[in-house]
Scaffold this active site. Sequence first.
Site, PDB file in Angstrom:
ATOM      1  N   SER A 131      -5.749  16.004 -77.121  1.00 57.11           N
ATOM      2  CA  SER A 131      -5.146  16.737 -78.311  1.00 57.11           C
ATOM      3  C   SER A 131      -5.333  18.338 -77.718  1.00 57.11           C
ATOM      4  O   SER A 131      -5.944  18.641 -76.795  1.00 57.11           O
ATOM      5  CB  SER A 131      -6.153  16.763 -79.414  1.00 57.11           C
ATOM      6  OG  SER A 131      -5.672  17.760 -80.462  1.00 57.11           O
ATOM      7  N   TYR A 144     -13.933  16.411 -83.822  1.00 56.72           N
ATOM      8  CA  TYR A 144     -12.717  15.874 -83.174  1.00 56.72           C
ATOM      9  C   TYR A 144     -12.683  16.681 -81.706  1.00 56.72           C
ATOM     10  O   TYR A 144     -12.129  16.078 -80.746  1.00 56.72           O
ATOM     11  CB  TYR A 144     -11.581  16.307 -84.267  1.00 56.72           C
ATOM     12  CG  TYR A 144     -10.191  15.896 -83.734  1.00 56.72           C
ATOM     13  CD1 TYR A 144     -10.060  14.469 -83.871  1.00 56.72           C
ATOM     14  CD2 TYR A 144      -9.442  16.916 -83.408  1.00 56.72           C
ATOM     15  CE1 TYR A 144      -8.685  14.224 -83.353  1.00 56.72           C
ATOM     16  CE2 TYR A 144      -7.860  16.522 -83.091  1.00 56.72           C
ATOM     17  CZ  TYR A 144      -7.677  14.861 -82.844  1.00 56.72           C
ATOM     18  OH  TYR A 144      -6.427  14.799 -82.555  1.00 56.72           O
TER      19      TYR A 144
END
Length: 252
Positions: A131, A144
């Site tokens: 990401s 995350y």
Amino acid sequence: MSRVLITAGGSGIGRAMAEGFAAAGHQVWVTDVSAVALADVPAGWRTTAVDATDEAGVKALFAEIAGDWGGLDVLCANAGVAGPTALIEDIALEDWRKCVSVNLEGCFLAAKHAAPMMKAAKAGSIVVTSSTAGQYGYPNRAPYCSAKWAVIGLMKTLAMELGPFGIRANAICPGAVEGPRMEGVLAREAAAKGMTRDEVYAGYAAGTSMGSFVEARDIANMAVFLGSDAARLVSGQVIAVDGHTVNPDPKV
């Protein structure tokens, strides 16, 4: 025709990846933790409902692939969850562990069990989904971000370990992707920051030079490229598909 496994392929980015590989003429096998998510896949796709963090289930999956396909050419280790949106002091250890487990251990287990069959063939491509959160820090997203940075470290190690066997490893870093998962992130972030959903959305879009979210098919197109012979000497790379992030802090 390549044999391609996509984890978390029942919806979202994984589903788009599967559609992209299938459209390019490849054999597709998708997994998902939810059997319901696999119920409507097109005819011809192989499916297995399995938890990406369950090593016994993952091991059985690869044994089935070896028996039915005789090998694997491309692995898209895509399983992930958004995790909590909260200040670090408000994050429960259980939520931290779940986020890190799915995003990082899911990649680890898939690569661990794919490597032996790829080594035997002296060829293969491993594509991990990281990401832009694995390239920058994002407020309120500590679990995350930590997991997605770690996924890149895992990929770099795989590229070095497996390169001598003709196996490539690369990471795709999606930016803000249109869809249900990002809508959940927007809602939680808006609540945490006292903003509206549209304000947070606009902040993410304004943080890219192209002023836009991306779509799942944009990520899929990159995965198909990285799995192909056209990328035969592309390995160890971190490739963002994000409209060019210039300011990762969505407050601005």
